[in-house]
Every structure is written in structure tokens, then in C-alpha cells.
Design an enzyme around this catalytic site. Structure first.
Site, mmCIF file in Angstrom:
data_model
loop_
_atom_site.group_PDB
_atom_site.id
_atom_site.type_symbol
_atom_site.label_atom_id
_atom_site.label_comp_id
_atom_site.label_asym_id
_atom_site.label_seq_id
_atom_site.Cartn_x
_atom_site.Cartn_y
_atom_site.Cartn_z
ATOM 1 N N GLU A 456 0.861 -1.192 0.000
ATOM 2 C CA GLU A 456 0.000 0.000 0.000
ATOM 3 C C GLU A 456 0.896 1.240 0.000
ATOM 4 O O GLU A 456 1.821 1.341 0.805
ATOM 5 C CB GLU A 456 -0.923 0.023 1.224
ATOM 6 C CG GLU A 456 -1.776 1.299 1.255
ATOM 7 C CD GLU A 456 -2.831 1.337 2.353
ATOM 8 O OE1 GLU A 456 -2.853 0.416 3.193
ATOM 9 O OE2 GLU A 456 -3.622 2.296 2.351
ATOM 10 N N ASN A 511 -4.447 4.891 -2.243
ATOM 11 C CA ASN A 511 -5.650 5.446 -1.599
ATOM 12 C C ASN A 511 -6.196 6.610 -2.422
ATOM 13 O O ASN A 511 -5.439 7.469 -2.888
ATOM 14 C CB ASN A 511 -5.309 5.969 -0.202
ATOM 15 C CG ASN A 511 -4.952 4.845 0.745
ATOM 16 O OD1 ASN A 511 -5.810 4.101 1.187
ATOM 17 N ND2 ASN A 511 -3.651 4.706 1.011
ATOM 18 N N GLU A 543 -7.831 2.023 -3.414
ATOM 19 C CA GLU A 543 -8.514 1.856 -2.122
ATOM 20 C C GLU A 543 -9.490 3.005 -1.903
ATOM 21 O O GLU A 543 -9.095 4.178 -1.958
ATOM 22 C CB GLU A 543 -7.486 1.817 -0.980
ATOM 23 C CG GLU A 543 -6.647 0.557 -0.986
ATOM 24 C CD GLU A 543 -5.870 0.343 0.309
ATOM 25 O OE1 GLU A 543 -6.083 1.103 1.280
ATOM 26 O OE2 GLU A 543 -5.038 -0.583 0.342
ATOM 27 N N ASP A 573 -11.712 0.178 1.736
ATOM 28 C CA ASP A 573 -10.794 0.459 2.855
ATOM 29 C C ASP A 573 -11.575 0.715 4.147
ATOM 30 O O ASP A 573 -12.724 1.155 4.106
ATOM 31 C CB ASP A 573 -9.970 1.718 2.488
ATOM 32 C CG ASP A 573 -8.658 1.788 3.255
ATOM 33 O OD1 ASP A 573 -8.400 0.908 4.083
ATOM 34 O OD2 ASP A 573 -7.871 2.724 2.985
ATOM 35 N N GLU A 630 -6.478 -5.163 8.595
ATOM 36 C CA GLU A 630 -5.506 -4.073 8.753
ATOM 37 C C GLU A 630 -5.005 -4.021 10.195
ATOM 38 O O GLU A 630 -5.683 -4.484 11.110
ATOM 39 C CB GLU A 630 -6.172 -2.720 8.452
ATOM 40 C CG GLU A 630 -6.626 -2.510 7.038
ATOM 41 C CD GLU A 630 -7.130 -1.072 6.844
ATOM 42 O OE1 GLU A 630 -8.323 -0.834 7.029
ATOM 43 O OE2 GLU A 630 -6.300 -0.203 6.517
#
Ligand code: C2E
Ligand code: MG
Ligand code: MG
Length: 689
Positions: A456, A511, A543, A573, A630
């Protein structure tokens, strides 16, 4: 003396009266038209000069002609038609030249010079007319009177035109007209005094009087028609000018889209109020719409305009139109609230908030925009207009940056906080260019095997003075200041460029903010970056958070489908922190669910968290969507998630976010060790399988 004798004993006074009326009316209209010559430019000026010349010529000529018909020389009289017509032509042509000369701007004394020429024109016309006057007798001329007539006509003509631009408005504008009238009258009767007839066939009273009366009335009617035309033109033009001046004034003080007063009139009104007796009963509310940009981007500008007009109408009518609302620009409104009572002010602001949140219909669609309101009260929050408006603005800005607060009353602390945030936003604006931004990567692995699935990309900002700033702080700041689009573009491009250089073809997760998702050009932008960087679409994952999708489901779904059509995958997410609705999972085509860290944290301590995780995992399985947990920080959490058949994991235990070098070091599989969780170099020490 001879002039008076001439006037009262040798003229029919009815004719004199008619001539006087023509003269006064004609001179008044002429001066008005001449004023237009002075005011206008180019072809308009020529047009007005022509019209003024026709009216002036007709007025002078009819005055002279009627008065001359009233002259009783005591003998038979005939008129030379050619000379009579010539006198009319001289009157009009001479006046035209006089007005054109008077209208020259570069020459200081042009009006006076033009006036003198008008005087000469009147004189030339008068004596040409007199030569057309044939009497049955011996005519003698008195040179003294002739010279006096010329001097008087030239002098009064020059004075009239000289006074015209200086004397205007109300009765003052009659001064130049009456000066011209005096000039014409004096010229006529002094000129007539110079003209003496000794009848040859003896005195014949009333010679030709009946025919002359008819002629005088006919000439007066013709002259009146011409003057009437001039007057009508003048008033039509005046009305048109006033209307367009009124429109211009309205345009200068109002916003063309909503018709609300604009910034200029808002400031003027506030200045007047603060200078008045009721200044103590004044507060300013600054309003900024919350979802206007989204509406504009997703529904188009026509919808945006409609929303603005609808809200403007509500603000105009607010509280019986007692207050003063204005549109300062874009989706920014301001309203002067006329109250000195604190409780009433609170109530008014609440009503304003409700008014902004009421639904707005647009065709078959319906939307709400909502607004952030900042209030500053006179005099404690600002003793002058500028401070008051600025502080209302700061309070509004504060309300906007806090998702839980829609209204904010100004206080000194807010001023400081907002100023700091503004400064930070400014710094962020320069961060991209100044190389202060960087991407760190955090590994995502298969829980059972430790196999690396991807990384990520997480944005980092090192401020030159303040040091590292958390994305949780500066991402909302970028969103509130219109910086998220360039920032998001930079992240996407950089992450794809980096991923291309990796030794293994792992996925890179980027993201995206909610605002980026409302931007209809997003799929094309992603496509473009894929082409330019050469990253295969299957290696990119986007995401998105649930809140980003909920705002406008139809638009989000549309954009998501386009992104997926490129071959790019999409992960949900922070699942569990937003609405967590099953509907979201059913509606949107996700490729992965990222279970929020808060669940991982409480797995061991909270039985309900474990139940939720189980339920999500079961649901995801039924929808065939893999789940990534996560924030895994302990081996215990990892073991528990493994036993619950969670597919993937991410967290400090597996690897901390670190600069790009981490990717090459980790390889394709990691061995889990508690060391991974040690900051900050721990991730770099994770061992290769
Ligand atoms: P996120 O997308 O949920 O990213 C995961 C965050 O959790 C990261 O925080 C990461 O450092 C942190 N994290 C990962 N594992 C652990 C762990 O085991 N323990 C703890 N305590 N934290 C862990 P970070 O980097 O501070 O980012 C915060 C949020 O900022 C991100 O949450 C994301 O929503 C946003 N963000 C970061 N980079 C970007 C970006 O480039 N664009 C956008 N739009 N948002 C970004
Ligand atoms: Mg994320
Ligand atoms: Mg997350």
C-alpha cells in the site's frame, strides 16, 4: 428707443406673441439637443448635430418669419420666394456648422466659437429674409442698428453655447435657453429697427394682413412639428439612456446569476450599517456550501446554477427579508443579521442552517447541499467591516474543517487555529514542487503463508519547520482547500512509476479521496497514468472508503465500473468504520475488503469484535470477495485471523510503512517475526524467505 417703437408700433403683437412662443420652445429644445452633441461621440454626435441644426434652424427661421409677417410697414408687401427659402437653408446649414464646431473637444473655447457662429447664422438668415421682403416704398438701412444687431446676436449666441455644459439640471438648464432667446429677439427687433420704409403710394394699414395671418399660423404649425420631432427624439433617447444606466447600475451591484446583491453592494451596505445608529445590532454570517462542488461535478453546471439560485431565493426571503443577503462569489454567501440579541442571533443562525439543509429538487432528482456558517458579531469580533467579515470567514472556515460542526461563532482562539491551518494549506500547496512529499510502502501478505501480495502506498509529508505531518491531518486539509486533485494525481503517478521498477510484479494499492471519486475524469486519468508509466492495470489497486461511495451512489458506481473496465481492481478500505452496510458490498463491485484496524485491535478482548469479524468473513466468502485485516500488530492477532480463515493481512507485525527500498528487500515472502513490529527500521529487517 427705436427698437421699442419698432416692436410696439410697427408689429402686430399677436404675431409677436406667436413668434415669441416659437422662439422660447425652439431655443429650449435646441439647447437640449446641443447638450447631446457635447455628450456623444462619432456618428451619434453627427446625428445629434444634424437634429439640433434642423430644430435650431426651424426655430430661428419660423421666429423670424412669423415676426416679420407681423411687421406692418404701412404699405403693400410681397415676398421673394427664392430668398425666403434661401434664408431657411442658411439657418439650418449655418446651425449645423455651428454645432459641429461647438462640439470639438480639443479646443477649449469651441462652444463659444460655435455660439458665435450660431449668432452669425441668425444674422445672415435674418437679413437674407429681409432682402426677400419687398415693399412698395423706399427702403433705407441704418448701419448703426445693423452692427448692433450683429454684435448682440454673436454675443448672446456665444454666451448661450458657452453656458450650456456648465448650467444643467433643474431650472438652471433654462439659463442658456433664455440667453439664446434673448439673442434671437434682440437681433430681430434691432435688425427691424435698422429697416425703414417710406411708402410710395401712401399709408395702407393692414396691407396683406389676412394672407400673412394664415401664412404665420401655417409656418408656426410646420415649425412646431419639426420641433416636436426633435423633442420626441430627445425624450426617447433620454428614457433609453436612463433605462440602460439603471440596468448598468443594477449589474454593477448585483450578481447576474442569482440576482442577489454582490460583494460591492454587501460592503457598501455593511459600511452604512456600521456607521449608523443601529450598528450595535449587527452580526455577519459567512456561508459556504458543503457539497456544491460535488453537485457541479456530478450533475453538471446547470444543476449547480439551479442550486445556487434556489438557495439565493431562500436567503433573500429569510426571516421575512429582514436581513441583507449577498452572494460574494462561487458558493460563498454572506448575510448581515440585524439583531443585537444573543438568543435571537443563535436562533437565526439555526434557522439559516436548516434552510441550507432543506432538499432542493432538480428535475426528477433531489439533493441537499448543506452549508458551513461562520458568525462574527459587531463590535466584539471586529470594529470595522474588514475585520468583521474576515473573522466571520475564519469562523466559517473552522466550521468547514470540522465534520461535526456546521456553525461556528468567532472567538480569538479560532482565529489562531484557522490562521495556522491556512498557513499549513499554503505550505502544502508548495510541498509537491519543493520535494517535501514522498511515498512509503507497507507490505500486504497472505496470512497463512506470508507470501507478499502487494504494497500500500502511503503518503508522507516532511514539513521543513514542523517535521513529519500525518496524512490523517493533511489529507483533510488538502480536501478542504482544493489541493487533493493535484496531490492525488502526484501519488497515483509516483506509485505506478515506482511499482514498474520493482523486481517482482506485486500489486500497488493507492488510496483515493472521496473528492477524487466525484471527479468524472478519474477513469481517464488512471488510464493515462497506466499508459505513461507502463504499469499493467492488473497490478494497480485503488482503495476507497465507504463514506466516499455513499455521497453519490449512482455517480460512484458509474466511475467504479469504468475503472474496473480498465482492468484495475478496487478495495473497500477501513470497512467497519463507516456505514458498514451490506448494501454497499452488494451494490459496488469490490475486489477486496479491508477490515479496519479497530476490529483487529479488539479481537482478543472484545467477543463482539470477533463475532463481527466472523460475520464479515462469512459474508465476504459468500460474495467471493477476499478480506484483508488491517493493523496486525501481534502474533496472537495473526494466529486468530489465520484460524478464522482471513485471507490477507497488513500491519506493523508484517512490515511497517517504509521508503521504496523495502520492496526489493522483502522479496516474495516474509517470515513473521516480532521484530517486524519494531519501529522504525523494523520493516527493513524483515527477513526474506
Ligand atoms: P489507511 O489507508 O487505512 O492506511 C493505513 C494506515 O494505518 C496507515 O497510516 C498505516 O501507517 C497505518 N498502519 C498500518 N499498519 C498499522 C499497525 O499495525 N498499527 C498502527 N497503529 N497503524 C498501522 P497512515 O500512513 O498514517 O495513513 C493514514 C490514512 O491517511 C490512511 O489510512 C489513508 O486513509 C490516508 N492516506 C495515506 N496516504 C494517502 C494518499 O496517498 N491518498 C489518500 N487519499 N489518503 C491517504
Ligand atoms: Mg488505505
Ligand atoms: Mg485503512
Amino acid at each position: 428707443m427705436r427698437v421699442f417703437t419698432c416692436l410696439f408700433t410697427e408689429h402686430n403683437l399677436w404675431f409677436v406673441l406667436l413668434a415669441a412662443i416659437m422662439c422660447v420652445v425652439g431655443a429650449t429644445i435646441t439647447i437640449r439637443l446641443y447638450r447631446q452633441v457635447v455628450r456623444t461621440e462619432g456618428m451619434s454626435r453627427l446625428g445629434w448635430a444634424f437634429l439640433a441644426a434642423i430644430c435650431a434652424g426651424s426655430a430661428i427661421w419660423t421666429t423670424h418669419f412669423i415676426a416679420m409677417l407681423g411687421y406692418q410697414p404701412g404699405t403693400a408687401v410681397t415676398l421673394d420666394s427664392w430668398l425666403t427659402i434661401s434664408s431657411g437653408v442658411i439657418a439650418i446649414a449655418g446651425s449645423a456648422i455651428a454645432f459641429l464646431v461647438a462640439g470639438i473637444r480639443r479646443v477649449k473655447f469651441a462652444p463659444m466659437l460655435g455660439g458665435a457662429l450660431l449668432g452669425l447664422t441668425i444674422t445672415a438668415m435674418h437679413f437674407t429674409g429681409m432682402f426677400a421682403y419687398r415693399v412698395d416704398g423706399i427702403v433705407t438701412w441704418d448701419m448703426g442698428y445693423i452692427i448692433a444687431a450683429i454684435v448682440l446676436a454673436v454675443g448672446f449666441g456665444a454666451a448661450a453655447m458657452h453656458l450650456t455644459p456648465r448650467w444643467h439640471g433643474g431650472w438652471c438648464c433654462m439659463v442658456p435657453s433664455l440667453t439664446l432667446v434673448t439673442g434671437i429677439v434682440l437681433l430681430h427687433f434691432t435688425g427691424m429697427a435698422a429697416f425703414m420704409v417710406e411708402p410710395i403710394n401712401g399709408y395702407q394699414p393692414g396691407a396683406s394682413s389676412e394672407a400673412f395671418s394664415v401664412m404665420a399660423v401655417a409656418v408656426a404649425i410646420a415649425g412646431a412639428l419639426i420641433l416636436g420631432t426633435g423633442l420626441a427624439t430627445f425624450y426617447i433617447e433620454k428614457r433609453m439612456r436612463e433605462t440602460s444606466e439603471e440596468q448598468l447600475r443594477h449589474m454593477a451591484l448585483h450578481d447576474p446569476l442569482t440576482g442577489l446583491p454582490n460583494r460591492t453592494s454587501f460592503y457598501a451596505r455593511l459600511d452604512a450599517r456600521l456607521a449608523g445608529q443601529v450598528a450595535g445590532q449587527t452580526a455577519v454570517a459567512a456561508i459556504d456550501l458543503n457539497r456544491f462542488k460535488e453537485i457541479n461535478d456530478s450533475w453538471g453546471h446547470a444543476a449547480g446554477d439551479h442550486v445556487l439560485c434556489e438557495l439565493a431565493e431562500r436567503l433573500r426571503k429569510f426571516d421575512g427579508a429582514r436581513h441583507f443577503a449577498a452572494r460574494l462569489g462561487g458558493d460563498e454567501f454572506c448575510i448581515i443579521l440585524k439583531t443585537g440579541d444573543e438568543a435571537e442571533l443563535q436562533q437565526l443562525v439555526q434557522q439559516l442552517e436548516t434552510l441550507l439543509s432543506l432538499p432542493i429538487a432538480y428535475g426528477a432528482l433531489e439533493t441537499t447541499t448543506g452549508g458551513s456558517i461562520g458568525v462574527a458579531v459587531f463590535p466584539q469580533d471586529g470594529k470595522d467591516r474588514e475585520t468583521l467579515v474576515r473573522n466571520a470567514d475564519l469562523a466559517m472556515y473552522r466550521a468547514k474543517s470540522d465534520p461535526l460542526q456546521k456553525v461556528c461563532f468567532y472567538n480569538a482562539e479560532i482565529g489562531e487555529i484557522v490562521r495556522e491551518r491556512r498557513q499549513l494549506a499554503n505550505d502544502l500547496r508548495h510541498a509537491i514542487d519543493n520535494d517535501e512529499l514522498a511515498l512509503h510502502y507497507q507490505v500486504q501478505t497472505a496470512i497463512g503463508t506470508g507470501e507478499v501480495r502487494g504494497y500500500e502506498a502511503l503518503l508522507r509529508w516532511t514539513h521543513p519547520k514542523l517535521g513529519a505531518i500525518s496524512p490523517a491531518d493533511f489529507i483533510p486539509l488538502a480536501e478542504a482547500n482544493g489541493l487533493i486533485l493535484p496531490l492525488g494525481d502526484w501519488v497515483l503517478r509516483k506509485a505506478c512509476e515506482d511499482a514498474v521498477s520493482w523486481p517482482h510484479p506485486h500489486k500497488v494499492a493507492v488510496n483515493l479521496s472521496a473528492i477524487q471519486l466525484t471527479h468524472s475524469g478519474l477513469p481517464q486519468q488512471i488510464h493515462q497514468v497506466m499508459i505513461e508509466t507502463g504499469l499493467p492495470p492488473a497490478r494497480l489497486e485503488i482503495e476507497l472508503t465507504e463514506t466516499a461511495l455513499i455521497k453519490d451512489k449512482v455517480q460512484s458506481l458509474h466511475i467504479m465500473r469504468q475503472i474496473k473496465a480498465l482492468g484495475v481492481s478496487i478495495a473497500l478500505d477501513d470497512f467497519g468504520t463507516g456505514y458498514s452496510s451490506l448494501d454497499t458490498l452488494r451494490t459496488f463491485p469490490f475486489d477486496k475488503i479491508k477490515l479496519d484496524k479497530s476490529f483487529t485491535d479488539e479481537l482478543k478482548t472484545d467477543a463482539r469484535s470477533l463475532a463481527v469479524v466472523r460475520a464479515v468473513l462469512a459474508l465476504a466468502k459468500s460474495l467471493s470477495i477476499p478480506v484483508l485485516a488491517e493493523g496486525i500488530e501481534t502474533e496472537e492477532q495473526l494466529a486468530l485471523l489465520h484460524s478464522e480463515s482471513c485471507d490477507e493481512g497488513q500491519g506493523f507485525l508484517l512490515g511497517r510503512p517504509a521508503p521504496i527500498g523495502i520492496v526489493a528487500r522483502l522479496g516474495t515472502r516474509i517470515l513473521i517475526s516480532g521484530e517486524n513490529a519494531r519501529p522504525p527500521l523494523a520493516a527493513t529487517t524483515a527477513r526474506r524467505a
